[in-house]
Motif scaffolding. Structure first.
Motif, PDB file in Angstrom:
ATOM      1  N   THR A  88       0.826  -1.216   0.000  1.00  0.00           N
ATOM      2  CA  THR A  88       0.000   0.000   0.000  1.00  0.00           C
ATOM      3  C   THR A  88       0.853   1.255   0.000  1.00  0.00           C
TER       4      THR A  88
ATOM      5  N   ILE B  58      -1.498   3.869  -1.835  1.00  0.00           N
ATOM      6  CA  ILE B  58      -2.910   3.645  -1.488  1.00  0.00           C
ATOM      7  C   ILE B  58      -3.153   4.151  -0.076  1.00  0.00           C
ATOM      8  N   GLN B  59      -4.048   5.100   0.071  1.00  0.00           N
ATOM      9  CA  GLN B  59      -4.365   5.681   1.369  1.00  0.00           C
ATOM     10  C   GLN B  59      -5.875   5.831   1.517  1.00  0.00           C
ATOM     11  N   GLY B  60      -6.328   5.784   2.754  1.00  0.00           N
ATOM     12  CA  GLY B  60      -7.732   6.058   3.027  1.00  0.00           C
ATOM     13  C   GLY B  60      -8.696   4.935   2.707  1.00  0.00           C
ATOM     14  N   ARG B  61      -8.171   3.760   2.389  1.00  0.00           N
ATOM     15  CA  ARG B  61      -9.048   2.621   2.131  1.00  0.00           C
ATOM     16  C   ARG B  61      -8.299   1.328   2.413  1.00  0.00           C
ATOM     17  N   SER B  62      -9.050   0.259   2.607  1.00  0.00           N
ATOM     18  CA  SER B  62      -8.452  -1.054   2.805  1.00  0.00           C
ATOM     19  C   SER B  62      -8.358  -1.768   1.453  1.00  0.00           C
TER      20      SER B  62
ATOM     21  N   VAL C 290      -8.995  -4.617  -1.209  1.00  0.00           N
ATOM     22  CA  VAL C 290     -10.143  -5.487  -1.475  1.00  0.00           C
ATOM     23  C   VAL C 290      -9.638  -6.920  -1.623  1.00  0.00           C
TER      24      VAL C 290
END
Length: 377
Positions: free
Chosen positions: A254, A259-263, A265
């Motif tokens: 991440t 990738i930030q602000g979400r998990s 998938v």
């Protein structure tokens, strides 16, 4: 049970709760554990400054083991330091300052239990651990999970309820899930204990970390439980190693992809699992492929990263030195290709242009002039 003396680093006259506890510890801890901690803080500021496990158990309608479990949890978070008598009973509780606890904390709060750990440079050419650490953690679940039958009879349920650790497990599960357990919930929990052979402590740990990771569904937990069984995870320590290993790898991905602000998938988790287990790459190599993805297309794309790693696997690239060598060979090949193209262009004849593509004149202007003068005479 004898009263336990409490100590503290300060002498506040009121019950003060630090913002750090609220922001970093309370939000991720089990609600019953938070109650016990707040009750301890209140007792600390009472005139007699005394506390007993039996008294706390009566006050909150818990068992003494529930109180002890809460105390040990906060000790693990380094907010408390438990002192023990010769008979191994708790004789003292020392409150640690939350600032100091953070500085020396080896076991971070649940909220931060998936934070990255520094990846050793010595692991640069080594694939990610493929033993216990490779086991399924959050998100990296098996593609198919065998259906667990939950058909315990009333007699079997009654027999289970006669076991103290089962009663405690049901109480803890109800506390964590923050709702009364349904018959289906009970059957599921018992299937982990009975059919999968997970210990009560391991099931409690499973509940803690699934909920802390944002997965409060028993259906999701059931998949994790089955995967742990398949990977022969039998102790809490093995489960911690598993979670820690996956948290390092997932964080590396991440971070490298921005990738930030979400998990992530499930499909993205599957890619990471594939890179780690099928391709055999470690966190550093995977992070490098992710970084190259961003440099190439300027956005996170797991398919693009997968093509990079698949190509590295075909070429036998296993570490950073192999990447440097492959990059050098690629640049040399590109330079040779450009040189060859330049030589081919130089060897070709110059093409005709519009100024010399027509037949040239063959007559003599001086001769024509003489002939013209003679004609005029």
């Amino acid at each position: 049970m004898e009263k336990i003396t409490l100590h503290k680093d300060n002498d506040f006259s009121t019950t003060a709760i630090s913002n750090r506890f609220i922001d970093e510890y309370m939000t991720s801890a089990n609600g019953e554990f938070v109650k016990i901690y707040l009750y301890l803080m209140r007792c600390m500021n009472s005139p007699d400054c005394s506390f007993s496990i039996s008294k706390a158990a009566d006050k909150f309608n818990h068992t003494e083991k529930d109180i002890q479990r809460a105390l040990k949890y906060w000790e693990k978070m380094n907010l408390l330091q438990l002192e023990y008598a010769p008979d191994k009973s708790i004789s003292g509780i020392y409150f640690l300052d939350s600032e100091e606890a953070t500085a020396k904390d080896d076991s971070v709060p649940l909220k931060k239990a998936f934070s990255p750990q520094t990846i050793s440079e010595s692991d640069e050419c080594m694939p990610f651990p493929t033993m216990v650490e490779q086991n399924t953690g959050f998100g990296a679940l098996p593609a198919s999970v065998p259906e667990q039958k939950t058909d315990y009879s009333a007699e079997q349920l009654k027999a289970f309820q006669e076991k103290e650790e089962i009663r405690e497990l049901m109480f803890v599960a109800e506390s964590y899930l923050k709702k009364p357990l349904t018959s289906t919930d009970i059957q599921t929990l018992l299937s982990w204990y009975d059919r999968l052979g997970l210990s009560a402590d391991l099931i409690v740990y499973l509940l803690e970390y699934c909920i802390a990771g944002g997965h409060p569904s028993l259906h999701y937990m059931d998949k994790v439980a089955v995967s742990w069984k398949e990977e022969n995870i039998q102790t809490v320590e093995q489960a911690k190693q598993n979670v820690q290993a996956h948290s390092q790898l997932h964080y590396a991905v991440t971070k490298a992809l921005g990738i930030q602000g979400r998990s992530l998938v499930p499909a993205e988790f599957s890619y990471i699992q594939k890179w780690n287990t099928e391709y055999g790459f470690g966190a550093k190599m995977i992070a490098e492929a992710c970084s190259r993805t961003i440099l190439a297309i300027h956005q996170p794309n797991f398919e693009y990263t997968d093509r990079i790693l698949a190509n590295w696997k075909r070429q036998g690239i296993q570490c950073a030195e192999d990447i440097k060598r492959a990059d050098a060979e690629f640049q040399a090949a590109k330079a040779a290709e450009r040189t060859h193209a330049a030589r081919v262009v130089a060897a070709k004849p110059a093409p005709a242009n519009r100024f010399n593509s027509f037949p040239q004149r063959t007559y003599n202007m001086d001769q024509l002039e003489v002939e013209l003068l003679n004609t005029a005479r």
